[in-house]
Design a protein around this motif. Structure first.
Motif, short mmCIF file in Angstrom:
data_model
loop_
_atom_site.label_atom_id
_atom_site.label_comp_id
_atom_site.label_asym_id
_atom_site.label_seq_id
_atom_site.Cartn_x
_atom_site.Cartn_y
_atom_site.Cartn_z
N ALA A 1 -108.37 -56.39 33.87
CA ALA A 1 -108.73 -57.72 34.01
C ALA A 1 -107.91 -58.83 33.53
N GLY A 2 -107.13 -58.40 32.70
CA GLY A 2 -106.43 -59.43 31.86
C GLY A 2 -106.69 -59.92 30.28
N SER A 3 -108.01 -59.38 30.07
CA SER A 3 -108.62 -59.86 28.87
C SER A 3 -108.13 -58.88 27.60
N PHE A 4 -107.42 -57.99 27.97
CA PHE A 4 -107.00 -57.03 27.06
C PHE A 4 -105.41 -56.65 27.07
N PRO A 5 -104.60 -57.81 26.81
CA PRO A 5 -103.40 -57.74 27.16
C PRO A 5 -102.36 -57.06 26.18
N ILE A 6 -102.39 -55.66 25.93
CA ILE A 6 -101.80 -54.77 24.92
C ILE A 6 -100.40 -55.04 25.24
N ASP A 7 -99.99 -55.35 26.28
CA ASP A 7 -98.41 -55.52 26.25
C ASP A 7 -97.87 -56.67 25.42
N LYS A 8 -98.81 -57.66 24.83
CA LYS A 8 -98.14 -58.66 23.97
C LYS A 8 -97.86 -57.98 22.56
N LEU A 9 -98.20 -56.73 22.25
CA LEU A 9 -98.24 -56.16 21.10
C LEU A 9 -97.02 -55.28 20.99
N VAL A 10 -96.22 -54.85 21.98
CA VAL A 10 -95.46 -53.93 22.17
C VAL A 10 -94.00 -54.48 22.13
N THR A 11 -93.02 -53.64 21.29
CA THR A 11 -91.89 -53.82 21.41
C THR A 11 -91.12 -52.40 21.75
N ARG A 12 -90.22 -52.14 22.58
CA ARG A 12 -89.97 -50.65 22.97
C ARG A 12 -88.60 -50.25 22.64
N TYR A 13 -88.67 -49.14 22.04
CA TYR A 13 -87.34 -48.38 21.51
C TYR A 13 -86.87 -47.06 22.21
N PRO A 14 -85.94 -46.73 22.58
CA PRO A 14 -85.67 -45.26 22.66
C PRO A 14 -85.96 -44.31 21.70
N LEU A 15 -86.38 -43.02 21.77
CA LEU A 15 -86.66 -42.26 20.59
C LEU A 15 -85.66 -41.85 19.86
N SER A 16 -84.23 -42.10 20.24
CA SER A 16 -83.08 -41.82 19.51
C SER A 16 -82.79 -43.01 18.74
N ALA A 17 -83.71 -44.24 18.68
CA ALA A 17 -83.93 -45.22 17.82
C ALA A 17 -84.90 -45.32 16.76
N ILE A 18 -85.63 -44.15 16.67
CA ILE A 18 -86.88 -43.89 16.06
C ILE A 18 -86.40 -44.63 14.46
N LEU B 1 -91.93 -45.89 21.15
CA LEU B 1 -90.92 -45.09 21.55
C LEU B 1 -90.79 -44.23 22.98
N LEU B 2 -89.70 -44.34 23.50
CA LEU B 2 -89.44 -44.28 25.00
C LEU B 2 -88.75 -42.99 24.98
N PRO B 3 -89.10 -41.63 25.12
CA PRO B 3 -88.33 -40.19 25.01
C PRO B 3 -87.22 -40.16 26.29
N GLU C 1 -84.57 -46.93 13.31
CA GLU C 1 -84.52 -48.11 13.71
C GLU C 1 -86.13 -48.83 13.63
N ALA C 2 -86.62 -48.04 14.83
CA ALA C 2 -87.73 -48.62 14.86
C ALA C 2 -88.82 -48.38 13.88
N MET C 3 -88.74 -47.66 13.10
CA MET C 3 -89.42 -47.60 11.74
C MET C 3 -89.16 -48.47 10.90
N LYS C 4 -87.91 -49.01 10.69
CA LYS C 4 -87.44 -50.01 9.83
C LYS C 4 -88.01 -51.01 10.14
N ASP C 5 -88.11 -51.71 11.34
CA ASP C 5 -88.52 -52.85 12.01
C ASP C 5 -90.16 -52.79 11.92
N HIS C 6 -90.70 -51.73 11.69
CA HIS C 6 -91.98 -51.30 11.68
C HIS C 6 -92.59 -51.88 10.19
N MET C 7 -91.74 -51.33 9.32
CA MET C 7 -92.11 -51.67 7.73
C MET C 7 -91.67 -52.91 7.61
N ALA C 8 -90.87 -53.58 8.17
CA ALA C 8 -90.26 -54.78 7.84
C ALA C 8 -91.22 -56.02 8.50
N GLY C 9 -92.17 -55.61 9.37
CA GLY C 9 -93.15 -56.37 10.06
C GLY C 9 -92.37 -57.31 11.25
#
Length: 372
Positions: A334-351, A368-370, A353-361
Motif C-alpha cells: 500500500a506504500g505505507s511501509f517503504p522498507i526500500d528507503k532503508l536498504v543499501t545493497r552489497y554483493p555477498l563478496s563485499a560483506i 547482501l546479495l549472494p 565493506e558492508a560490515m564496515k559501513d554498518h558500524m560507521a553508520g
C-alpha cells in the motif's frame, strides 16, 4: 533429499576480523529441513555483536539471520513449503512449548538450542568445509551464504512478485521495530511515542507508529540524515541528543506532560534512563536494544511505583511471524511501509565493506546479495 549439497558462505573465524568466503558442504537433509537459495540477507547489529565474540556462539561459524530466497530442496517430512516457494527465513522455535502455543515463538522455551548453539537440535553438525565443522543454525538459518539450511517452521511463504532482496530484514530487525509498536506496546492514535535510535529497527518503529496514527512521534537520533528520513517516514518531531546534556528535560520541552510510550533501540544505559524519566504517569518503556552485560534495570523503583510505569522487554517484536509479516507486507504494497528507503545493497563478496559501513553508520540496513 539424501545427498549432501555444496554452496558458498561468508565464514566468521575466531580472532579474525574479516569474514572469509569459502566452499561449504551441507549434510543430507533431515526430515523437517529445507535448503533455501538466498537472494538477499540483511546485516543486523546482532551479527556484529556475535562476530565480535561478545556472546558464546561457537566458531568457525556462518552468521546472518535476515535471509529471503527460494526453496530448492526439502526433507522427506516437509509439508508446509515446497521447492520453488519464495520465502522469508526467520528464527527457530519448537512449536510445542507454552510460548509457541500462545503464538509467542520469540520466547520459545527451546530458543537457545535452536538458535545459538551452532548445531542441529540433536547436536549433530549440518555444515562442514574441508572436513571441518562450520557452526550453523544461527537464528535458525545462518544465511550469509548462497544457500541456507533451515526448518520448515522458520519459513514464511510470500508472493513471488515481491522483491526478494528487500524481504529478508522483515524476518528480524524490521518486524522487531514494527512489532514493538504494533504488538508489544499496541500504540494507539491518542498516544505519544518516543523512539530512541534511527537505525532500521527504530525507523521501522516510526513507520508502524505512523500507521497507527500516533498523535506525536518523536525520534531521538544524532545522525542528521537519519533524522531527516525519520520525518519523511512519519515522525512529527526529531531530537539531536547531542544538543542537550539533560535528555529527559529536552524531551519534555516537546511533551511537557511526558510521553505515553518509549521504545529504546540503542541499548545505551543513560539513554534508557532518560526515556524512563520522560514517560508520563502510567507510561511504558519498551526495551529492544542490546545493553552491555550486567546492565542493571533503569530508574528508581519508588519512582516507577509511584508513577505506575511499566518497563517491558521486547524480543523480535512479540510477533507470531506469519500473521504479522503478512500484515507488514500489506502495508508495503500500500506504500505505507517503504522498507526500500532503508536498504543499501552489497554483493555477498563485499560483506566486510558492508560490515564496515554498518558500524560507521554509513548505511541503515545493509543487504547482501549472494547472487550478484
Amino acid at each position: 533429499m539424501s545427498e549432501s549439497f555444496t554452496a558458498t558462505a561468508a565464514v566468521a573465524h575466531s580472532g579474525v576480523e574479516q569474514f572469509t568466503l569459502q566452499a561449504i558442504e551441507f549434510a543430507p537433509l533431515q526430515g523437517d529441513e529445507v535448503i533455501v537459495e538466498i537472494h538477499g540477507v540483511g546485516i543486523c547489529h546482532t551479527d556484529v555483536v556475535v562476530k565480535a565474540e561478545v556472546t558464546e556462539f561457537p566458531f568457525p561459524a556462518i552468521l546472518g539471520h535476515e535471509g529471503a530466497g527460494i526453496v530448492t530442496r526439502v526433507g522427506s517430512g516437509v509439508n508446509r513449503v515446497k521447492a520453488g516457494d519464495h520465502v522469508i527465513v526467520s528464527f527457530g522455535s519448537c512449536g510445542d512449548c507454552a510460548s509457541c502455543s500462545a503464538d509467542q515463538p520469540s520466547y520459545c522455551h527451546h530458543m537457545p538450542e535452536l538458535n545459538y548453539f551452532g548445531l542441529r537440535a540433536d547436536g549433530s553438525p549440518a555444515i562442514t568445509s574441508e572436513g571441518k565443522v562450520i557452526h550453523s543454525h544461527f537464528f535458525g538459518q545462518s544465511s550469509f551464504a548462497s544457500h541456507a539450511l533451515s526448518n520448515e517452521r522458520n519459513l514464511i511463504v510470500i508472493d513471488k512478485d515481491l522483491p526478494l532482496e528487500l524481504m529478508g530484514p522483515i524476518g528480524c530487525g524490521i518486524q522487531t521495530g514494527a512489532g514493538a509498536v504494533m504488538r508489544s506496546l499496541n500504540a494507539q492514535a491518542d498516544q505519544s511515542i518516543l523512539i530512541a535510535g534511527g537505525g532500521a529497527v527504530g525507523l521501522s518503529a516510526v513507520m508502524a507508529a505512523a500507521i497507527r496514527n500516533c498523535k506525536q512521534i518523536i525520534v531521538m537520533e544524532p545522525n542528521a540524515a537519519r533524522r531527516k528520513l525519520a520525518l519523511e517516514l512519519g515522525a512529527t518531531h526529531v531530537i539531536d541528543p547531542t544538543e542537550s546534556p539533560d535528555l529527559a528535560e529536552f524531551i519534555q520541552q516537546l511533551s511537557p506532560a511526558g510521553v505515553d510510550l518509549c521504545v529504546d533501540t540503542t541499548g545505551i544505559p543513560p539513554v534508557i534512563s532518560a526515556l524512563l524519566a520522560a514517560l508520563a504517569p502510567r507510561g511504558t518503556l519498551g526495551i529492544v536494544g542490546i545493553t552491555p552485560p550486567d546492565t542493571p534495570p533503569p530508574g528508581d523503583l519508588t519512582m516507577i511505583m509511584q508513577r505506575g510505569l511499566t518497563i517491558k522487554g521486547i524480543m523480535i517484536g512479540d510477533t507470531d511471524l506469519a500473521e504479522f509479516i503478512g500484515e507488514l507486507l500489506q502495508y508495503y504494497r500500500a506504500g505505507s511501509f517503504p522498507i526500500d528507503k532503508l536498504v543499501t545493497r552489497y554483493p555477498l563478496s563485499a560483506i566486510n565493506e558492508a560490515m564496515k559501513d554498518h558500524m560507521a553508520g554509513d548505511c541503515i540496513k545493509a543487504v547482501l546479495l549472494p547472487r550478484t
